[in-house]
Enzyme design. Structure first.
Site, mmCIF file in Angstrom:
data_model
loop_
_atom_site.group_PDB
_atom_site.id
_atom_site.type_symbol
_atom_site.label_atom_id
_atom_site.label_comp_id
_atom_site.label_asym_id
_atom_site.label_seq_id
_atom_site.Cartn_x
_atom_site.Cartn_y
_atom_site.Cartn_z
ATOM 1 N N SER A 145 0.833 -1.208 0.000
ATOM 2 C CA SER A 145 0.000 0.000 0.000
ATOM 3 C C SER A 145 0.862 1.251 0.000
ATOM 4 C CB SER A 145 -1.010 -0.008 1.151
ATOM 5 O OG SER A 145 -0.405 -0.181 2.394
ATOM 6 N N GLY A 182 4.690 0.995 0.949
ATOM 7 C CA GLY A 182 6.085 0.621 0.705
ATOM 8 C C GLY A 182 7.041 0.946 1.832
ATOM 9 N N HIS A 183 6.481 1.188 3.044
ATOM 10 C CA HIS A 183 7.365 1.563 4.150
ATOM 11 C C HIS A 183 7.820 0.408 5.029
ATOM 12 C CE1 HIS A 183 7.969 5.918 4.387
ATOM 13 N NE2 HIS A 183 6.955 5.931 3.563
ATOM 14 N N ASP A 184 7.321 -0.780 4.760
ATOM 15 C CA ASP A 184 7.731 -1.931 5.553
ATOM 16 C C ASP A 184 9.250 -1.909 5.777
ATOM 17 O OD1 ASP A 184 8.633 -4.575 6.203
ATOM 18 O OD2 ASP A 184 6.721 -5.363 5.510
ATOM 19 N N GLY A 239 1.631 4.070 3.959
ATOM 20 C CA GLY A 239 0.336 3.610 3.443
ATOM 21 C C GLY A 239 -0.617 3.201 4.555
ATOM 22 N N HIS A 281 -0.094 0.314 7.932
ATOM 23 C CA HIS A 281 -0.076 1.061 9.189
ATOM 24 C C HIS A 281 -1.257 0.685 10.083
ATOM 25 C CE1 HIS A 281 1.431 4.377 11.616
ATOM 26 N NE2 HIS A 281 0.203 4.827 11.758
ATOM 27 N N TYR A 293 0.846 3.728 15.850
ATOM 28 C CA TYR A 293 1.180 4.667 16.927
ATOM 29 C C TYR A 293 1.447 6.061 16.352
ATOM 30 C CZ TYR A 293 3.700 6.687 20.914
ATOM 31 O OH TYR A 293 4.094 7.504 21.946
ATOM 32 N N TYR A 341 7.298 -2.033 13.292
ATOM 33 C CA TYR A 341 8.743 -1.829 13.144
ATOM 34 C C TYR A 341 9.344 -3.203 12.835
ATOM 35 C CZ TYR A 341 8.101 2.776 15.421
ATOM 36 O OH TYR A 341 7.710 4.043 15.748
#
Ligand SMILES: *[C@@H]1O[C@H](CO)[C@@H](O)[C@H](O)[C@H]1NC(C)=O
Ligand SMILES: *[C@@H]1O[C@H](CO)[C@@H](O)[C@H](O)[C@H]1NC(C)=O
Ligand SMILES: *[C@@H]1O[C@H](CO)[C@@H](O)[C@H](O)[C@H]1NC(C)=O
Ligand SMILES: *[C@@H]1O[C@H](CO)[C@@H](O)[C@H](O)[C@H]1NC(C)=O
Ligand SMILES: *[C@@H]1O[C@H](CO)[C@@H](O)[C@H](O)[C@H]1NC(C)=O
Length: 553
Positions: free
Chosen positions: A119, A121-123, A189, A193, A199, A486
């Site tokens: 969604s 791409g921050h993984d 995304g 999240h 958080y 995280y």
């Protein structure tokens, strides 16, 4: 904003306050992408889409469409997959309508090529767009990003491809006081999240995003679209903190919105080691989770070079949001944390949406910047997390500072994020997110570097392993808890080698207990019910229980 005595370049950051630009390498080596497999998938997808009368333009990107393929792939973190032959997808599929996803599920089953859903791409570990050991196709949800707000009911339907920035922007257009509780980085995304927790700066007052989900639309392994009623309460429970990708493809969440005051107050007071940062952080631990719920004081620890003295030092920034005006904040600070020496001129009153820009390091910009999905800086990044259930003694903190000095200035950052307040109004089992009563703060270790190469990576990863080892004495135990958003593959991975596609419950339990505590077992039960063949899987997805021998063939 803040003092500029330190050699810090502010960026649109999300992982860390990091600082050098690196050209994206998304168009680098193609390793051994098998163009034939990709071609077969394209063919299958095209036939399927056409049979559902769907146009296929602008939906399918292969390495042959080189520049658009590369720009779609840009992610903030270059590390994941950088050593894997499967660092890039055969195809990126960008559906505009939910029913088009059925075609991808169909072709994935037919050709036995895995799909990964992305969604934003921050993984941290890039599980949405890299793989350790399988060729795969990315279903990129960026075009499924509608948001519809019902201001009267104070609810919103948000498709998972929207970003947090887009949601905040849409809320601000609608009203000055409607808001949502979620993270600070605008390019994250919604899908990952919200399904993994969420958080943010209002979490002491309003808890995490997942606690506000009231309905969802998810496509299951059979390509059926389910809502809360048809999916049942077990699955609905699982996707509110257990991650979405183990269970299906979440298309949208319905959330309860919150109301914020017209005026909020921010401050960002920075103290150096020489200015007693250690004592202040130590003291902070005794009040961070207990003060007024409207007050969230996050601490950012970094090593910097002072522009005035040229010397390396460690700084602690107390980066704070108060949901109210400065005249209400001052007496609280004077009573609870006089040591910080906060004065009125350290504080700025603003609207909530302006505070969103402030915490995203893009203060005073036109609101439209929140709609930008592109992160300007890409780096090699590794993150880890911990939870502190007791204050860390002063000598423990001094040890952390010693580690920070070891790495290049600005490249390592440790964030201390206070808990307490509304986070404790849920029991540990009410949602899969178990980090409730008993936690003082969460620790996020972030480390970035900007040169490629295995040796370089190993050097930094070694630092991370050492500080994580050092911290064991000071943080939660049995299990040593971690925050699912995280993501950290050091905690353990599913092993699908030798043709095992089910994974192992016992192996997964090791990392599963850290993220979910006793909720892990229930997540496995839900998975077993909704996806027994483990179609939706990745290196750290919830495994199903294996079929009893009698039934397996
Ligand atoms: C890319 O182009 C080559 C040459 O035209 C073709 O053989 C191959 O199938 C294409 N790959 C994909 C994934 O479409
Ligand atoms: C990608 O290239 C293929 C030909 O290789 C073409 O059929 C397809 O339309 C292109 N996709 C996009 C989104 O431009
Ligand atoms: C640091 O703390 C010590 C003892 O708590 C105190 O004596 C000293 O004045 C403080 N220094 C600064 C710069 O605040
Ligand atoms: C807080 O101050 C530090 C040190 O000057 C700075 O690096 C950081 O970007 C500031 N944070 C915000 C949110 O402005
Ligand atoms: C979005 O952000 C990127 C990275 O900072 C920048 O290069 C681009 O110009 C921005 N796009 C718009 C439309 O502002």
């Amino acid at each position: 904003m803040g003092s500029s005595n330190y050699n810090i370049i502010l960026i649109f950051l999300c992982f860390s306050n990091l600082l050098r630009f690196i050209a994206s390498s998304a168009s680098g080596d193609d390793h051994n992408i098998n163009y034939n497999e990709g071609g077969d998938f394209v063919e299958c997808l095209t036939v399927q889409l056409e049979s559902s009368n769907s146009a296929t333009d602008d939906l399918i990107y292969t390495p042959n469409n080189s520049s658009s393929y590369a720009s779609l792939l840009i992610a903030q973190n270059l590390r994941p997959g950088s050593t894997s032959p499967y660092d890039k997808p055969l195809i990126i599929f960008t559906p505009f309508y939910d029913y088009q996803i059925q075609s991808a599920i169909y072709c994935s089953k037919k050709l036995r090529i895995q799909i990964r859903v992305r969604s934003g791409g921050h993984d941290y570990e890039g599980l949405s767009h890299t793989s350790r050991d399988n060729p795969f196709v990315v279903v990129d949800m960026r075009n499924l990003r509608q948001i519809s707000i019902d201001a009267e009911q104070k609810t919103a339907w948000v498709q998972v491809g929207a970003t947090l920035g887009q949601l905040y922007h849409t809320l601000a257009q609608k009203s000055g006081t409607l808001a949502f509780t979620a993270g600070v980085c605008p390019t994250v995304g919604i899908g990952g999240h919200l399904s993994g927790g969420g958080y943010g700066m209002m979490s002491r007052r309003h808890s995490i995003s997942a606690d506000h989900i009231i309905d969802a639309r998810i496509m299951n392994v059979d390509g059926q679209m389910l809502d809360r009623r048809s999916m049942g309460e077990d699955l609905f429970w699982a996707i509110r903190g257990g991650g979405g990708t183990s269970f299906g493809i979440v298309i949208a969440f319905k959330v309860n919105l919150i109301t914020v005051p017209e005026t909020v107050t921010v401050f960002n007071v920075t103290k150096t080691y020489e200015q007693n940062a250690t004592q202040l952080v130590h003291r902070w631990q005794y009040i961070a989770d207990k003060v007024d719920d409207n007050l969230l004081m996050r601490v950012f620890l970094r090593s910097v070079r002072s522009l005035t003295t040229g010397k390396r030092t460690v700084i602690a920034s107390f980066t704070t949001l108060y949901l109210g005006g400065v005249e209400d904040l001052m007496p609280i600070m004077k009573e609870k944390f006089p040591e910080l020496g906060l004065v009125e001129k350290d504080c700025t009153e603003m609207s909530w949406i302006q505070s969103v820009l402030y915490f995203a390091y893009i203060p005073n910009q036109p609101l439209d910047v929140l709609l930008n999905r592109t992160t300007p800086f890409t780096v090699y990044f590794k993150g880890k997390s911990d939870f502190a259930t007791e204050p860390i003694p002063v000598d423990g903190l001094i040890g952390i500072f010693r580690f920070l000095r070891e790495e290049d200035e600005n490249m390592a950052e440790i964030q201390l994020s206070p808990y307490g307040g509304a986070l404790n109004s849920f029991s540990e089992s009410e949602t899969p997110f178990p980090h409730r009563t008993g936690n003082i703060f969460m620790i996020d270790y972030g480390l970035s570097w900007d040169s490629p190469g295995k040796e370089e990576a190993e050097k930094h990863l070694n630092w991370m392993r050492r500080i994580y080892g050092y911290m064991a004495a000071y943080v939660s135990k049995s299990p040593r808890a971690a925050y699912f958003n995280y993501r950290d593959l050091d905690l353990g991975v599913n092993d699908y080698s030798s043709g095992n596609t089910i994974g192992s419950y016992d192996e997964a339990k090791v990392w599963g207990m850290k993220y979910f505590k006793n909720n892990f077992e229930r997540l496995v039960r839900v998975k077993t019910k909704v996806d027994p063949s483990n179609f939706f899987r990745n290196e750290q997805s919830i495994p199903p229980f294996p079929l009893p021998p009698l039934y397996s063939s």
